[in-house]
Design a protein around this motif. Structure first.
Motif, short mmCIF file in Angstrom:
data_model
loop_
_atom_site.label_atom_id
_atom_site.label_comp_id
_atom_site.label_asym_id
_atom_site.label_seq_id
_atom_site.Cartn_x
_atom_site.Cartn_y
_atom_site.Cartn_z
N GLU A 32 0.81 -1.22 0.00
CA GLU A 32 0.00 0.00 0.00
C GLU A 32 0.84 1.27 0.00
OE1 GLU A 32 -2.67 -0.29 3.29
OE2 GLU A 32 -3.90 -1.87 2.35
N LYS A 33 2.00 1.22 0.63
CA LYS A 33 2.87 2.40 0.67
C LYS A 33 3.37 2.76 -0.73
CE LYS A 33 4.57 2.02 5.42
NZ LYS A 33 5.78 1.87 6.28
N LYS A 34 3.74 1.73 -1.51
CA LYS A 34 4.24 1.97 -2.86
C LYS A 34 3.14 1.88 -3.91
CE LYS A 34 8.90 0.18 -1.94
NZ LYS A 34 9.94 -0.80 -2.37
N ASN A 35 1.97 1.41 -3.49
CA ASN A 35 0.83 1.25 -4.39
C ASN A 35 1.15 0.30 -5.55
OD1 ASN A 35 -1.91 1.76 -5.04
ND2 ASN A 35 -1.29 3.26 -6.60
N ILE A 36 1.85 -0.78 -5.23
CA ILE A 36 2.19 -1.78 -6.25
C ILE A 36 2.01 -3.17 -5.67
CG2 ILE A 36 3.88 -0.31 -7.46
CD1 ILE A 36 6.08 -1.95 -6.03
N GLU A 37 1.84 -4.13 -6.58
CA GLU A 37 1.77 -5.52 -6.16
C GLU A 37 3.17 -6.12 -6.19
OE1 GLU A 37 -1.31 -9.18 -6.76
OE2 GLU A 37 -0.49 -8.32 -8.60
N GLU A 38 3.48 -6.90 -5.18
CA GLU A 38 4.79 -7.54 -5.09
C GLU A 38 4.63 -9.06 -4.97
OE1 GLU A 38 7.18 -4.05 -2.62
OE2 GLU A 38 6.33 -5.78 -1.54
N ALA A 39 5.65 -9.76 -5.39
CA ALA A 39 5.74 -11.21 -5.16
C ALA A 39 6.83 -11.43 -4.13
CB ALA A 39 6.05 -11.95 -6.44
N TRP A 40 6.50 -12.18 -3.10
CA TRP A 40 7.48 -12.53 -2.07
C TRP A 40 7.79 -14.03 -2.18
CZ3 TRP A 40 6.78 -9.82 3.32
CH2 TRP A 40 6.62 -8.45 3.13
N ILE A 41 9.05 -14.33 -2.46
CA ILE A 41 9.48 -15.73 -2.56
C ILE A 41 10.26 -16.07 -1.29
CG2 ILE A 41 10.75 -17.42 -3.92
CD1 ILE A 41 10.41 -15.63 -6.35
N VAL A 42 9.78 -17.08 -0.59
CA VAL A 42 10.36 -17.46 0.70
C VAL A 42 11.22 -18.70 0.53
CG1 VAL A 42 9.88 -17.94 3.12
CG2 VAL A 42 8.26 -16.56 1.78
N MET A 43 12.48 -18.62 0.97
CA MET A 43 13.43 -19.71 0.79
C MET A 43 14.23 -19.94 2.06
SD MET A 43 14.75 -18.45 -2.97
CE MET A 43 14.66 -16.73 -2.45
N GLU A 44 15.02 -21.00 2.06
CA GLU A 44 15.84 -21.30 3.23
C GLU A 44 16.90 -20.23 3.44
OE1 GLU A 44 18.86 -24.46 3.17
OE2 GLU A 44 18.53 -24.64 1.01
N PHE A 45 17.23 -20.01 4.68
CA PHE A 45 18.33 -19.11 5.04
C PHE A 45 19.60 -19.93 5.20
CE2 PHE A 45 20.93 -17.36 8.53
CZ PHE A 45 21.35 -16.18 7.92
N LEU A 46 20.65 -19.53 4.50
CA LEU A 46 21.92 -20.23 4.59
C LEU A 46 22.94 -19.30 5.22
CD1 LEU A 46 23.28 -22.93 3.72
CD2 LEU A 46 24.09 -21.73 1.69
N GLN A 47 23.36 -19.64 6.44
CA GLN A 47 24.32 -18.80 7.14
C GLN A 47 25.70 -18.99 6.54
OE1 GLN A 47 24.89 -19.56 11.37
NE2 GLN A 47 25.01 -17.37 11.74
N GLY A 48 26.29 -17.91 6.12
CA GLY A 48 27.60 -17.97 5.47
C GLY A 48 27.79 -16.77 4.57
N GLY A 49 28.10 -17.01 3.33
CA GLY A 49 28.33 -15.93 2.37
C GLY A 49 28.35 -16.47 0.96
N SER A 50 28.62 -15.60 0.02
CA SER A 50 28.61 -16.00 -1.39
C SER A 50 30.00 -16.45 -1.84
CB SER A 50 28.15 -14.83 -2.27
OG SER A 50 29.14 -13.80 -2.29
N LEU A 51 30.01 -17.11 -2.98
CA LEU A 51 31.28 -17.52 -3.59
C LEU A 51 32.12 -16.29 -3.92
CD1 LEU A 51 32.96 -19.89 -4.77
CD2 LEU A 51 31.78 -19.50 -6.92
#
Length: 282
Positions: free
Chosen positions: A78-97
């Motif tokens: 409602e704040k941005k007046n747009i529709e969003e998609a929220w994709i929920v995934m596992e959290f992996l503690q660490g970092g990127s390659l």
């Protein structure tokens, strides 16, 4: 869903942002666990198609070297007046390659382990008829326990109806066929893997500008970027990944049988080498 989105998730921190949207580390209050929420714009038919494609692919795949999908939610902001998609995934503690390659010079056995784990994910995808098409160091996560997981399937495509055309992805990791807008398929992921391997060896991508890298990739290739003082088996593996002709590039299954990935010690993983990078994040 049992409760409104804003009540279900408590945003803990922003983990990244870009053209794809915003990534948050969040607490899923309903399931009492920490997750990753990828929040992306859902406006317009083309964007919606890509979002549904990513969600459909994530919900259909399951592999130890691929991020685990939990849920997808359409939410009207409602704040941005747009529709969003929220994709929920596992959290992996660490970092990127990318973080790993810039912070630490790994031994070649450790590097071989990382490459093998990425290849296992690619082999699984390719056998499913899917090409990732955006393989790069920031799209590979390394957990503090040494788990390697491929993320971000926004450009992943089903190749069962044949090759695709066009240039998409990130400049340094683009294959020659992508840059020249020729047909592309699974082999484009193998090229990108080769660039990731160069990063792990050198600590950075080849060349100092994306345009220079793209020009070299499309013309003479990246063989000149391969260090001369690395083990011969590693050098041979890298040359095969960076084969200029996509139709001569080995498949993920073939590369998994390369002698470099069959050396003793790979089963030990890389946790011992990662403690110096990620221990501060625990």
């Amino acid at each position: 869903m049992d409760c409104p989105v804003r009540k279900r998730f408590k945003m803990l921190s922003e983990a990244g942002a870009g053209g794809y949207g915003t990534i948050f580390e969040a607490k899923d209050i309903v399931h009492n666990k920490v997750v990753v929420v990828k929040r992306i714009d859902h406006q317009g038919k083309r964007t919606q198609y890509h979002n549904y494609n990513e969600i459909g692919i994530l919900s259909a795949i399951s592999h130890k070297n691929i991020v685990t999908y939990y849920d997808a939610i359409l939410y009207f902001n409602e704040k941005k007046n747009i529709e969003e998609a929220w994709i929920v995934m596992e959290f992996l503690q660490g970092g990127s390659l990318q973080e790993c390659s810039s912070a630490l010079r790994l031994g070649f056995t450790h590097i071989a382990y990382i490459i093998r784990e990425i290849l296992l994910a690619l082999e699984y995808l390719h056998k499913m008829g899917l090409a990732h098409r955006d393989l790069k160091s920031s799209n590979v996560m390394i957990g503090v326990d040494g788990d390697i997981k491929l993320i971000d399937f926004g450009l992943c495509e089903d190749m069962s109806s044949g090759p695709r055309y066009g240039t998409l992805g990130s400049p340094y990791w683009l294959s020659p066929e992508m840059i020249k807008q020729q047909s592309h398929s699974f082999a484009t992921d193998i090229w990108s893997l080769g660039v990731c391997l160069i990063e792990l060896i050198l600590g950075d991508v080849p060349f100092d500008t994306p345009l220079k890298c793209m020009f070299k990739t499309a013309t003479v290739g990246l063989h000149e970027s391969i260090p001369k003082d690395i083990p011969e088996m590693t050098k041979d593996f890298l040359k095969q990944c960076l084969t200029q002709d996509q139709f001569q590039r080995p498949t993920s299954s073939a590369l998994l049988q390369h002698p470099w990935l069959l050396v003793p010690g790979l089963a030990d993983g890389i946790k011992d080498a990662l403690d110096a990078i990620f221990v501060s994040k625990l």
